[in-house]
Motif scaffolding. Structure first.
Motif, PDB file in Angstrom:
ATOM      1  N   HIS A 271      -0.048   1.219  -1.590  1.00 37.98           N
ATOM      2  CA  HIS A 271      -1.405   1.270  -2.139  1.00 37.98           C
ATOM      3  C   HIS A 271      -1.903   2.708  -2.234  1.00 37.98           C
ATOM      4  CE1 HIS A 271      -0.999  -2.829  -0.560  1.00 37.98           C
ATOM      5  NE2 HIS A 271      -1.915  -3.182  -1.434  1.00 37.98           N
ATOM      6  N   ASP A 272      -2.608   3.004  -3.322  1.00 37.95           N
ATOM      7  CA  ASP A 272      -3.273   4.296  -3.457  1.00 37.95           C
ATOM      8  C   ASP A 272      -4.782   4.136  -3.606  1.00 37.95           C
ATOM      9  OD1 ASP A 272      -3.285   3.200  -5.997  1.00 37.95           O
ATOM     10  OD2 ASP A 272      -2.927   5.098  -7.029  1.00 37.95           O
ATOM     11  N   GLY A 273      -5.289   2.915  -3.489  1.00 35.23           N
ATOM     12  CA  GLY A 273      -6.720   2.672  -3.622  1.00 35.23           C
ATOM     13  C   GLY A 273      -7.174   1.623  -2.629  1.00 35.23           C
ATOM     14  N   GLY A 274      -8.482   1.384  -2.608  1.00 38.71           N
ATOM     15  CA  GLY A 274      -9.032   0.349  -1.747  1.00 38.71           C
ATOM     16  C   GLY A 274      -9.384   0.800  -0.348  1.00 38.71           C
ATOM     17  N   GLY A 275      -9.359   2.093  -0.081  1.00 33.53           N
ATOM     18  CA  GLY A 275      -9.687   2.580   1.251  1.00 33.53           C
ATOM     19  C   GLY A 275      -8.994   3.891   1.541  1.00 33.53           C
ATOM     20  N   ASP A 276      -8.924   4.246   2.825  1.00 30.95           N
ATOM     21  CA  ASP A 276      -8.260   5.470   3.244  1.00 30.95           C
ATOM     22  C   ASP A 276      -6.747   5.276   3.141  1.00 30.95           C
ATOM     23  OD1 ASP A 276      -7.163   7.665   4.493  1.00 30.95           O
ATOM     24  OD2 ASP A 276      -8.422   7.548   6.285  1.00 30.95           O
ATOM     25  N   ARG A 277      -6.120   5.969   2.201  1.00 33.39           N
ATOM     26  CA  ARG A 277      -4.683   5.824   1.985  1.00 33.39           C
ATOM     27  C   ARG A 277      -3.909   7.079   2.388  1.00 33.39           C
ATOM     28  NH1 ARG A 277      -5.563   1.266   2.825  1.00 33.39           N
ATOM     29  NH2 ARG A 277      -6.402  -0.126   1.216  1.00 33.39           N
ATOM     30  N   SER A 278      -4.511   7.894   3.249  1.00 32.49           N
ATOM     31  CA  SER A 278      -3.813   9.098   3.712  1.00 32.49           C
ATOM     32  C   SER A 278      -2.556   8.737   4.495  1.00 32.49           C
ATOM     33  CB  SER A 278      -4.752   9.947   4.571  1.00 32.49           C
ATOM     34  OG  SER A 278      -5.255   9.209   5.674  1.00 32.49           O
ATOM     35  N   GLN A 279      -2.577   7.598   5.223  1.00 29.99           N
ATOM     36  CA  GLN A 279      -1.387   7.175   5.964  1.00 29.99           C
ATOM     37  C   GLN A 279      -0.262   6.785   5.008  1.00 29.99           C
ATOM     38  OE1 GLN A 279      -2.458   4.037   8.673  1.00 29.99           O
ATOM     39  NE2 GLN A 279      -3.977   5.287   9.761  1.00 29.99           N
ATOM     40  N   THR A 280      -0.620   6.132   3.918  1.00 26.33           N
ATOM     41  CA  THR A 280       0.390   5.759   2.919  1.00 26.33           C
ATOM     42  C   THR A 280       1.029   6.995   2.307  1.00 26.33           C
ATOM     43  OG1 THR A 280      -0.808   3.723   2.391  1.00 26.33           O
ATOM     44  CG2 THR A 280       0.774   4.529   0.760  1.00 26.33           C
ATOM     45  N   VAL A 281       0.204   7.975   1.953  1.00 28.86           N
ATOM     46  CA  VAL A 281       0.734   9.206   1.366  1.00 28.86           C
ATOM     47  C   VAL A 281       1.690   9.886   2.339  1.00 28.86           C
ATOM     48  CG1 VAL A 281       0.131  11.502   0.513  1.00 28.86           C
ATOM     49  CG2 VAL A 281      -1.285   9.532  -0.126  1.00 28.86           C
ATOM     50  N   ALA A 282       1.295   9.961   3.615  1.00 28.97           N
ATOM     51  CA  ALA A 282       2.153  10.598   4.620  1.00 28.97           C
ATOM     52  C   ALA A 282       3.457   9.822   4.814  1.00 28.97           C
ATOM     53  CB  ALA A 282       1.400  10.718   5.936  1.00 28.97           C
ATOM     54  N   ALA A 283       3.376   8.487   4.786  1.00 25.79           N
ATOM     55  CA  ALA A 283       4.575   7.668   4.944  1.00 25.79           C
ATOM     56  C   ALA A 283       5.519   7.853   3.761  1.00 25.79           C
ATOM     57  CB  ALA A 283       4.191   6.203   5.102  1.00 25.79           C
ATOM     58  N   LEU A 284       4.980   7.893   2.552  1.00 23.92           N
ATOM     59  CA  LEU A 284       5.813   8.105   1.371  1.00 23.92           C
ATOM     60  C   LEU A 284       6.475   9.477   1.405  1.00 23.92           C
ATOM     61  CD1 LEU A 284       3.594   6.587  -1.474  1.00 23.92           C
ATOM     62  CD2 LEU A 284       5.766   5.686  -0.606  1.00 23.92           C
ATOM     63  N   LYS A 285       5.788  10.449   1.962  1.00 27.05           N
ATOM     64  CA  LYS A 285       6.356  11.796   2.050  1.00 27.05           C
ATOM     65  C   LYS A 285       7.630  11.797   2.878  1.00 27.05           C
ATOM     66  CE  LYS A 285       4.937  16.561   2.936  1.00 27.05           C
ATOM     67  NZ  LYS A 285       3.815  17.444   3.370  1.00 27.05           N
TER      68      LYS A 285
END
Length: 303
Positions: A271-285
């Motif tokens: 997910h990139d929307g719907g809330g704080d997605r900084s954890q998703t970005v870090a995980a994808l990194k």
């Protein structure tokens, strides 16, 4: 989430500020490969959040939805009995709103994964666009030359049209995730049509191509949802790997879930929307280079 009739699109290497360009990452031969992946893919049991509707694999290869084209101006003098200007009006209406592509019964079943015999993976990104996190996800995908599928919410696309165009301009697949993200399985056919139809109209207007895939929020598939989606010329895409990043359980948890559930042919939900997605970005990194180092190739529908 993966369109038949155009082959396996593996991902062009890109810079951080432009369209994909340069050599393809992974498999270079393409025509028909995605068709084969979908046609041969087994039909796993739906995830707990999904409807029990079976997900039989599609067996035909429909062409992608055509982009609107300008009709030639009507010429000649109509017969006296013809209603004035009726022919030009019909031609204009046809050019402005092309008929949706035909979706067969087999194609109207949700696709949960690709061919497990091939070391391919589809990265899908839901709930955007979001001005905070979508650019960060795009930058990562550019960095690793990965083409993904973005399932956009109509309300968010309406609020950030330039970001929709940016996602499309960078070569990613644009798909329909409803207008307001409701549980479609609990809605009437008319309301489902409004949710999906409004979104398709907007995305088509912004990108020049109407979506040919959609995803029901929360996996809320139902016979009505699948029927309306097919009538609108769209196939349903589900997923097989869900790290539940939407619940923000922590970067390490998301990354470990992705690594544990990953397998050849996986469709990965993020997910990139719907809330704080900084954890998703870090995980994808952390996750994306691991996929590349493990020899995975990436795929997404071509339009």
């Amino acid at each position: 989430m993966l369109m038949l009739g155009a082959g396996l699109s593996l991902l062009g290497v890109a810079g951080c500020h432009g369209n994909f360009r340069g050599p393809l990452r992974g498999e270079e031969a393409a025509a028909g490969a995605l068709d084969a992946s979908l046609a041969e893919a087994p039909s796993p049991a739906p995830s707990p959040s999904s409807s029990p509707t079976p997900s039989a694999s599609p067996t035909e290869s429909p062409a992608p939805a055509p982009a609107p084209s300008s009709a030639a101006a009507a010429t000649g003098t109509p017969a006296p009995s013809s209603p004035p200007a009726s022919a030009p009006a019909s031609a204009s209406a046809s050019a402005a709103a092309p008929s949706p592509r035909v979706v067969t019964a087999a194609e109207s079943r949700p696709v949960y994964e690709l061919d497990a015999a091939r070391k391919v993976v589809a990265i899908t990104v839901d709930d955007g666009p979001d001005p905070r996190y979508t650019p960060a996800v795009l930058a990562l995908l550019d960095q690793y030359g990965i083409r993904a599928s973005f399932f956009l919410i109509g309300e968010n696309a309406d609020a950030h049209p330039d970001l929709v165009r940016e996602v499309a301009a960078r070569g990613h697949h644009i798909a329909n995730h409803s207008w307001s993200h409701p549980d479609l399985s609990g809605l009437s056919a008319a309301k489902v049509r409004d949710e999906l139809g409004r979104t398709s109209e907007l995305l088509g207007r912004l990108t020049g191509r109407a979506p040919t895939w959609f995803r029901a929020p929360g996996g809320g598939w139902s016979p009505t949802v699948l029927k309306v989606g097919a009538e609108l010329g769209m196939r349903p895409m589900a997923w097989s790997v869900d790290p539940q990043d939407w619940a923000t359980p922590g970067t390490d948890v998301i990354t470990k879930r992705l690594e544990k559930e990953l397998r050849p042919g996986a469709i990965v939900l993020t997910h990139d929307g719907g809330g704080d997605r900084s954890q998703t970005v870090a995980a994808l990194k952390a996750f994306l280079p691991m996929l590349i180092d493990s020899g995975y190739r990436f795929t997404a529908p071509p339009g």
